[in-house]
Motif scaffolding. Structure first.
Motif, mmCIF file in Angstrom:
data_model
loop_
_atom_site.group_PDB
_atom_site.id
_atom_site.type_symbol
_atom_site.label_atom_id
_atom_site.label_comp_id
_atom_site.label_asym_id
_atom_site.label_seq_id
_atom_site.Cartn_x
_atom_site.Cartn_y
_atom_site.Cartn_z
ATOM 1 N N HIS A 108 0.802 -1.226 0.000
ATOM 2 C CA HIS A 108 0.000 0.000 0.000
ATOM 3 C C HIS A 108 0.838 1.281 0.000
ATOM 4 O O HIS A 108 0.487 2.271 0.647
ATOM 5 C CB HIS A 108 -0.983 -0.002 1.180
ATOM 6 N N LYS A 109 1.954 1.211 -0.690
ATOM 7 C CA LYS A 109 2.775 2.406 -0.903
ATOM 8 C C LYS A 109 3.232 2.386 -2.366
ATOM 9 O O LYS A 109 3.216 1.314 -2.991
ATOM 10 C CB LYS A 109 4.015 2.392 -0.001
ATOM 11 N N PRO A 110 3.673 3.504 -2.892
ATOM 12 C CA PRO A 110 4.151 3.488 -4.275
ATOM 13 C C PRO A 110 5.351 2.550 -4.442
ATOM 14 O O PRO A 110 6.104 2.302 -3.499
ATOM 15 C CB PRO A 110 4.563 4.940 -4.518
ATOM 16 N N ILE A 111 5.517 2.062 -5.670
ATOM 17 C CA ILE A 111 6.694 1.267 -6.010
ATOM 18 C C ILE A 111 7.843 2.249 -6.246
ATOM 19 O O ILE A 111 7.676 3.256 -6.939
ATOM 20 C CB ILE A 111 6.419 0.449 -7.292
ATOM 21 N N VAL A 112 8.988 1.967 -5.661
ATOM 22 C CA VAL A 112 10.129 2.882 -5.771
ATOM 23 C C VAL A 112 11.187 2.256 -6.673
ATOM 24 O O VAL A 112 11.639 1.133 -6.426
ATOM 25 C CB VAL A 112 10.734 3.175 -4.371
ATOM 26 N N ALA A 113 11.557 2.975 -7.724
ATOM 27 C CA ALA A 113 12.619 2.501 -8.622
ATOM 28 C C ALA A 113 13.945 3.107 -8.167
ATOM 29 O O ALA A 113 13.998 4.275 -7.755
ATOM 30 C CB ALA A 113 12.312 2.916 -10.050
ATOM 31 N N PHE A 114 15.013 2.328 -8.232
ATOM 32 C CA PHE A 114 16.317 2.823 -7.773
ATOM 33 C C PHE A 114 17.437 2.115 -8.522
ATOM 34 O O PHE A 114 17.225 1.089 -9.175
ATOM 35 C CB PHE A 114 16.475 2.619 -6.259
ATOM 36 N N LEU A 115 18.636 2.704 -8.424
ATOM 37 C CA LEU A 115 19.830 2.090 -8.995
ATOM 38 C C LEU A 115 20.586 1.391 -7.868
ATOM 39 O O LEU A 115 21.066 2.066 -6.952
ATOM 40 C CB LEU A 115 20.730 3.148 -9.641
ATOM 41 N N PRO A 116 20.682 0.071 -7.904
ATOM 42 C CA PRO A 116 21.302 -0.646 -6.782
ATOM 43 C C PRO A 116 22.765 -0.271 -6.549
ATOM 44 O O PRO A 116 23.212 -0.223 -5.412
ATOM 45 C CB PRO A 116 21.188 -2.122 -7.199
ATOM 46 N N GLN A 117 23.512 0.025 -7.627
ATOM 47 C CA GLN A 117 24.940 0.281 -7.443
ATOM 48 C C GLN A 117 25.212 1.558 -6.665
ATOM 49 O O GLN A 117 26.138 1.630 -5.866
ATOM 50 C CB GLN A 117 25.633 0.330 -8.799
ATOM 51 N N THR A 118 24.402 2.569 -6.925
ATOM 52 C CA THR A 118 24.628 3.863 -6.274
ATOM 53 C C THR A 118 23.566 4.182 -5.222
ATOM 54 O O THR A 118 23.684 5.181 -4.536
ATOM 55 C CB THR A 118 24.613 4.985 -7.321
ATOM 56 N N ARG A 119 22.539 3.340 -5.152
ATOM 57 C CA ARG A 119 21.384 3.563 -4.272
ATOM 58 C C ARG A 119 20.666 4.868 -4.588
ATOM 59 O O ARG A 119 20.043 5.479 -3.725
ATOM 60 C CB ARG A 119 21.788 3.553 -2.794
ATOM 61 N N ARG A 120 20.806 5.305 -5.801
ATOM 62 C CA ARG A 120 20.110 6.527 -6.203
ATOM 63 C C ARG A 120 18.652 6.200 -6.495
ATOM 64 O O ARG A 120 18.343 5.238 -7.209
ATOM 65 C CB ARG A 120 20.779 7.100 -7.460
ATOM 66 N N LEU A 121 17.757 6.999 -5.937
ATOM 67 C CA LEU A 121 16.326 6.774 -6.172
ATOM 68 C C LEU A 121 15.930 7.427 -7.493
ATOM 69 O O LEU A 121 16.358 8.556 -7.788
ATOM 70 C CB LEU A 121 15.493 7.352 -5.029
ATOM 71 N N LEU A 122 15.138 6.714 -8.272
ATOM 72 C CA LEU A 122 14.771 7.209 -9.598
ATOM 73 C C LEU A 122 13.370 7.809 -9.616
ATOM 74 O O LEU A 122 13.196 8.976 -9.950
ATOM 75 C CB LEU A 122 14.854 6.065 -10.621
ATOM 76 N N HIS A 168 6.029 9.765 -10.181
ATOM 77 C CA HIS A 168 6.398 10.978 -9.461
ATOM 78 C C HIS A 168 7.876 10.922 -9.115
ATOM 79 O O HIS A 168 8.491 9.842 -9.129
ATOM 80 C CB HIS A 168 5.593 11.118 -8.162
ATOM 81 N N LEU A 169 8.412 12.075 -8.793
ATOM 82 C CA LEU A 169 9.803 12.093 -8.335
ATOM 83 C C LEU A 169 9.885 11.451 -6.954
ATOM 84 O O LEU A 169 8.900 11.422 -6.223
ATOM 85 C CB LEU A 169 10.308 13.542 -8.264
ATOM 86 N N PRO A 170 11.061 10.942 -6.585
ATOM 87 C CA PRO A 170 11.195 10.311 -5.264
ATOM 88 C C PRO A 170 10.854 11.309 -4.158
ATOM 89 O O PRO A 170 11.129 12.501 -4.270
ATOM 90 C CB PRO A 170 12.665 9.912 -5.200
ATOM 91 N N GLY A 171 10.245 10.798 -3.115
ATOM 92 C CA GLY A 171 9.968 11.644 -1.957
ATOM 93 C C GLY A 171 8.556 12.176 -1.897
ATOM 94 O O GLY A 171 8.178 12.842 -0.935
ATOM 95 N N ARG A 172 7.763 11.902 -2.902
ATOM 96 C CA ARG A 172 6.387 12.446 -2.868
ATOM 97 C C ARG A 172 5.566 11.765 -1.776
ATOM 98 O O ARG A 172 4.858 12.430 -1.035
ATOM 99 C CB ARG A 172 5.714 12.263 -4.220
ATOM 100 N N GLN A 173 5.646 10.452 -1.700
ATOM 101 C CA GLN A 173 4.881 9.744 -0.664
ATOM 102 C C GLN A 173 5.772 8.928 0.261
ATOM 103 O O GLN A 173 5.471 8.768 1.429
ATOM 104 C CB GLN A 173 3.856 8.807 -1.313
ATOM 105 N N VAL A 174 6.834 8.388 -0.301
ATOM 106 C CA VAL A 174 7.724 7.559 0.507
ATOM 107 C C VAL A 174 8.950 8.396 0.867
ATOM 108 O O VAL A 174 9.596 8.959 -0.013
ATOM 109 C CB VAL A 174 8.158 6.290 -0.265
ATOM 110 N N ASP A 175 9.224 8.470 2.137
ATOM 111 C CA ASP A 175 10.339 9.281 2.620
ATOM 112 C C ASP A 175 11.661 8.720 2.065
ATOM 113 O O ASP A 175 12.004 7.561 2.335
ATOM 114 C CB ASP A 175 10.345 9.233 4.152
#
Lengths: 206, 77
Positions: A108-122, A168-175
């Protein structure tokens, strides 16, 4: 004389009927209403818990051991992305296109896409699976069913799910700090799991 | 999948038995008509688990043990 009495009797009965019928009718209706079985959805405090338990079993039977243990221990599942150019990031020419990426699936939260190598949130992909039949007045699936629906949709047709969701950009719903912590927890969890498997392997191998 | 239910068995049968296959097809179509998505959990050769979304009963692998229906995805807020 008899005819007159009969006529008078009929008139009296008719008048009484007119006067009494509404009261009698109302009394009958009240009696029927009291006896009628009215469907009620009594609150059952164990219902959601039992549903969640069944949903967890179903999820466990669908995902692999690593994903199940990840969900059990950490509360989310990582799914690797399969689109060659990576998920859309808004830029026409993204220097990170083609880099391995993954998603975190939370209930019940948005799916978060990220780059595992750098842990950058997409991105955050906001998607819901509302059950509009609302058997108990709510369209909200049990937590583990929500995770399973996302997992199936993501592994079954990633492009379709991404197209259906709101990006959406990271941080809209998931901290983002919470996600960063979760990624750190995930790396620690994987490290410990690998060590445990190595130990078990060395014990079982003479 | 339904709120408060977790898992509901809709129909079961053997696709090799024509009558049971018809019942399965009817149950499948009914769910899709209600706007549900259908998925078959599968395991790849590398041991990776994934799901195969199916839009028609003919797309369901004959050896599939189950088809899971879940509500159609909708963009959230």
């Amino acid at each position: 004389m008899l005819l007159a009495l009969t006529a008078a009797g009929i008139v009296i009965v008719a008048l009484l009927w007119e006067v009494c019928w509404p009261t009698v009718s109302e009394a009958i209706e009240r009696h029927r209403a009291r006896r009628a079985r009215v469907p009620t959805f009594d609150y059952d405090p164990g219902r959601e818990r039992r549903a969640e338990q069944r949903a967890r079993e179903l999820l466990r039977s669908c995902v692999n051991d690593e994903e199940w243990e990840m969900y059990r221990d950490l509360g989310f599942i990582r799914v690797w992305g399969t689109i060659a150019d990576g998920p859309e990031r808004g830029a026409a020419r993204d220097p990170l296109a083609g880099a391995p990426y993954a998603y975190l699936i939370y209930p019940h939260k948005p799916i978060v896409a990220f780059l595992p190598q750098t842990r950058r949130l997409l991105n955050e992909y906001c998607v819901e699976f509302p059950d509009e039949t609302r058997p108990y007045g709510s369209a909200r699936l049990p937590d583990s069913d929500d995770v399973l629906a996302k997992w199936m949709a993501l592994t079954g047709d990633e492009r379709r799910l991404i197209a259906e969701s709101n990006m959406h950009l990271p941080g809209r719903q998931v901290d983002p700090r919470q996600v960063q912590r979760d990624l750190w927890r995930l790396s620690e969890w994987e490290r410990q799991r690998a060590a445990r498997e190595r130990r078990q392997g060395s014990v079982s191998t003479p | 999948m339904k709120p408060g239910h977790g898992e509901v068995l809709l129909a079961e049968g053997d696709v090799e038995v024509p009558e049971q296959e018809r019942e399965l097809i009817e149950a499948f179509r009914e769910q899709l008509d209600q706007g549900m998505w259908a998925a078959v959990p599968t395991a790849s050769r590398g041991g990776r688990r994934e799901a195969q979304l199916v839009r028609d009963f003919g797309e369901v692998p004959r050896d599939a043990e189950r088809v899971i229906f879940f509500p159609k995805a909708a963009g959230g807020r």
